[in-house]
Design an enzyme around this catalytic site. Structure first.
Site, PDB file in Angstrom:
ATOM      1  N   TYR A  43       0.828  -1.208   0.000  1.00 28.85           N
ATOM      2  CA  TYR A  43       0.000   0.000   0.000  1.00 28.85           C
ATOM      3  C   TYR A  43       0.864   1.261   0.000  1.00 28.85           C
ATOM      4  O   TYR A  43       0.364   2.357  -0.174  1.00 28.85           O
ATOM      5  CB  TYR A  43      -0.937   0.020   1.214  1.00 28.85           C
ATOM      6  CG  TYR A  43      -1.921  -1.122   1.276  1.00 28.85           C
ATOM      7  CD1 TYR A  43      -2.161  -1.935   0.169  1.00 28.85           C
ATOM      8  CD2 TYR A  43      -2.616  -1.393   2.445  1.00 28.85           C
ATOM      9  CE1 TYR A  43      -3.064  -2.987   0.240  1.00 28.85           C
ATOM     10  CE2 TYR A  43      -3.519  -2.445   2.510  1.00 28.85           C
ATOM     11  CZ  TYR A  43      -3.737  -3.239   1.410  1.00 28.85           C
ATOM     12  OH  TYR A  43      -4.628  -4.278   1.486  1.00 28.85           O
ATOM     13  N   TYR A 117       5.578  -6.303  -8.959  1.00 30.03           N
ATOM     14  CA  TYR A 117       4.732  -6.840 -10.028  1.00 30.03           C
ATOM     15  C   TYR A 117       5.606  -7.203 -11.230  1.00 30.03           C
ATOM     16  O   TYR A 117       5.567  -6.529 -12.262  1.00 30.03           O
ATOM     17  CB  TYR A 117       3.666  -5.819 -10.430  1.00 30.03           C
ATOM     18  CG  TYR A 117       2.762  -5.409  -9.284  1.00 30.03           C
ATOM     19  CD1 TYR A 117       1.622  -6.155  -8.980  1.00 30.03           C
ATOM     20  CD2 TYR A 117       3.059  -4.292  -8.503  1.00 30.03           C
ATOM     21  CE1 TYR A 117       0.796  -5.790  -7.927  1.00 30.03           C
ATOM     22  CE2 TYR A 117       2.230  -3.917  -7.442  1.00 30.03           C
ATOM     23  CZ  TYR A 117       1.100  -4.673  -7.163  1.00 30.03           C
ATOM     24  OH  TYR A 117       0.283  -4.315  -6.120  1.00 30.03           O
ATOM     25  N   PHE A 260     -10.833   7.718   3.341  1.00 30.63           N
ATOM     26  CA  PHE A 260      -9.979   8.829   3.754  1.00 30.63           C
ATOM     27  C   PHE A 260     -10.820  10.061   4.065  1.00 30.63           C
ATOM     28  O   PHE A 260     -10.290  11.127   4.336  1.00 30.63           O
ATOM     29  CB  PHE A 260      -8.960   9.154   2.660  1.00 30.63           C
ATOM     30  CG  PHE A 260      -7.983   8.030   2.399  1.00 30.63           C
ATOM     31  CD1 PHE A 260      -7.162   7.563   3.409  1.00 30.63           C
ATOM     32  CD2 PHE A 260      -7.900   7.432   1.150  1.00 30.63           C
ATOM     33  CE1 PHE A 260      -6.270   6.522   3.186  1.00 30.63           C
ATOM     34  CE2 PHE A 260      -7.006   6.394   0.911  1.00 30.63           C
ATOM     35  CZ  PHE A 260      -6.191   5.941   1.931  1.00 30.63           C
ATOM     36  N   ARG A 264     -16.923  10.043   6.562  1.00 31.13           N
ATOM     37  CA  ARG A 264     -17.223   8.620   6.412  1.00 31.13           C
ATOM     38  C   ARG A 264     -16.478   7.770   7.420  1.00 31.13           C
ATOM     39  O   ARG A 264     -16.976   6.722   7.842  1.00 31.13           O
ATOM     40  CB  ARG A 264     -16.905   8.172   4.983  1.00 31.13           C
ATOM     41  CG  ARG A 264     -17.891   8.747   3.973  1.00 31.13           C
ATOM     42  CD  ARG A 264     -17.740   8.116   2.612  1.00 31.13           C
ATOM     43  NE  ARG A 264     -18.704   8.686   1.678  1.00 31.13           N
ATOM     44  CZ  ARG A 264     -18.394   9.185   0.495  1.00 31.13           C
ATOM     45  NH1 ARG A 264     -17.140   9.211   0.099  1.00 31.13           N
ATOM     46  NH2 ARG A 264     -19.327   9.665  -0.303  1.00 31.13           N
TER      47      ARG A 264
END
Length: 311
Positions: A43, A117, A260, A264
């Site tokens: 992340y 990746y 973020f 919320r």
């Protein structure tokens, strides 16, 4: 596991968030009352998450033992000799002495190296032979060393879970399996299997996902616009998101909504002042479409791609 079920959870799903965003969001989340922070090396924000946790400890808001941090072992670190260095990299970034839970993020191993990746000259992902049992033994050694409190997995199907559970000489079973779980994808078979094995289901994307066609299955309509969820939300003077989170919590599924937005972040925590009736729970379960938002089709040719199986 008991505390694991009653805590409320917070997830950082996307990489490359604007500088300071994760830091401010985690600080606020801890102030609001969140205690389980779900993170990962890939992340790319564990430095900010760790800073926020440490500041909330230093200012007396929480003690270290109040925080439940989940880290993840990425696909390029499956070889046993790479497991502890990967964990230590997370610990160094967080500036913490241990993680409370460390999970195998995917059963799909990638070629080890400097890139998370790896691809060949044709853009095809480069995979690596997976020995999930050997990876698990390396994780068990980290738990024995005291730098992991509990071990778990993510995106594992029944067969892959059984591979670990039936491993000769198993020292520590997985305490959790983090998978997609929401009213449109309720995971009844996997949930039942994990309950039998005393494995907690941790539901990611509990509110659905973004509508980004590059990685989201758009054949499934937006979850939070569902008429039933909207009507139940109006009855309780709640949002559809709060109803969806309450649904999973009542059925024993841990939820880790990502946000973020200060509004919320607070709203997602306000689900403990109402309960859904049995009829409402059954009606919401009836919304199940058995369709994933998060299919990860770009890795569907991997030998250990987990979603070919029924569950």
């Amino acid at each position: 596991p008991t505390a694991f079920r009653v805590l409320y959870f917070f997830k950082y799903l996307f990489s490359f968030t604007p500088k300071g965003t994760a830091y401010e969001s985690v600080k606020l989340a801890i102030e609001v009352g969140y205690r389980h922070i779900d993170g990962a090396l890939v992340y790319f924000n564990e430095h900010e998450v760790g800073q926020a946790i440490r500041e909330k400890i230093s200012d007396g808001t929480v003690k270290r033992e109040d925080i439940f941090y989940c880290g993840k072992l990425w696909n390029t670190f499956h070889p046993p000799e790479l497991v502890r260095p990967a964990l230590e990299r997370t610990l160094k970034t967080l500036q913490l002495d241990y993680v409370d839970l460390y999970i195998v993020e995917m059963p799909t191993a990638f070629k080890p190296g400097d890139t998370f990746y790896p691809r060949d000259e044709n853009g095809k992902y480069i995979y690596h032979d997976t020995d999930l049992c050997a990876t698990w033994e390396a994780l068990e050694a980290c738990k024995d060393a005291g730098i992991i409190k509990s071990l778990g997995v993510s995106n594992f199907n029944k067969r892959q879970l059984e591979l670990i559970l039936n491993k000769p000489g198993l020292k520590y079973k997985p305490v959790s399996n983090q998978v997609e779980c929401h009213p449109y994808f309720t995971q009844p078979k996997l949930l039942d299997f994990c309950r039998q094995k005393d494995i907690v289901i941790v539901g990611y994307s509990p509110l659905g996902t973004s509508r980004d066609a590059s990685w989201v299955n758009l054949s499934c309509p937006p979850l939070l616009e569902d008429e039933l969820l909207v009507s139940i939300a109006k009855k309780y003077n709640k949002s559809p998101a709060q109803v969806v989170l309450r649904f999973n919590v009542q059925r024993g599924v841990v939820v880790i909504p990502k946000s973020f937005s200060p509004v919320r972040i607070r709203e997602n925590f306000q689900i403990f002042d109402f309960s859904l009736s049995d009829a409402e729970m059954n009606a919401i379960e009836g919304l199940n479409k058995n369709i994933r938002f998060v299919e990860l089709l770009m890795w569907s040719d991997h030998p250990e791609y987990p979603f070919h199986d029924d569950y």
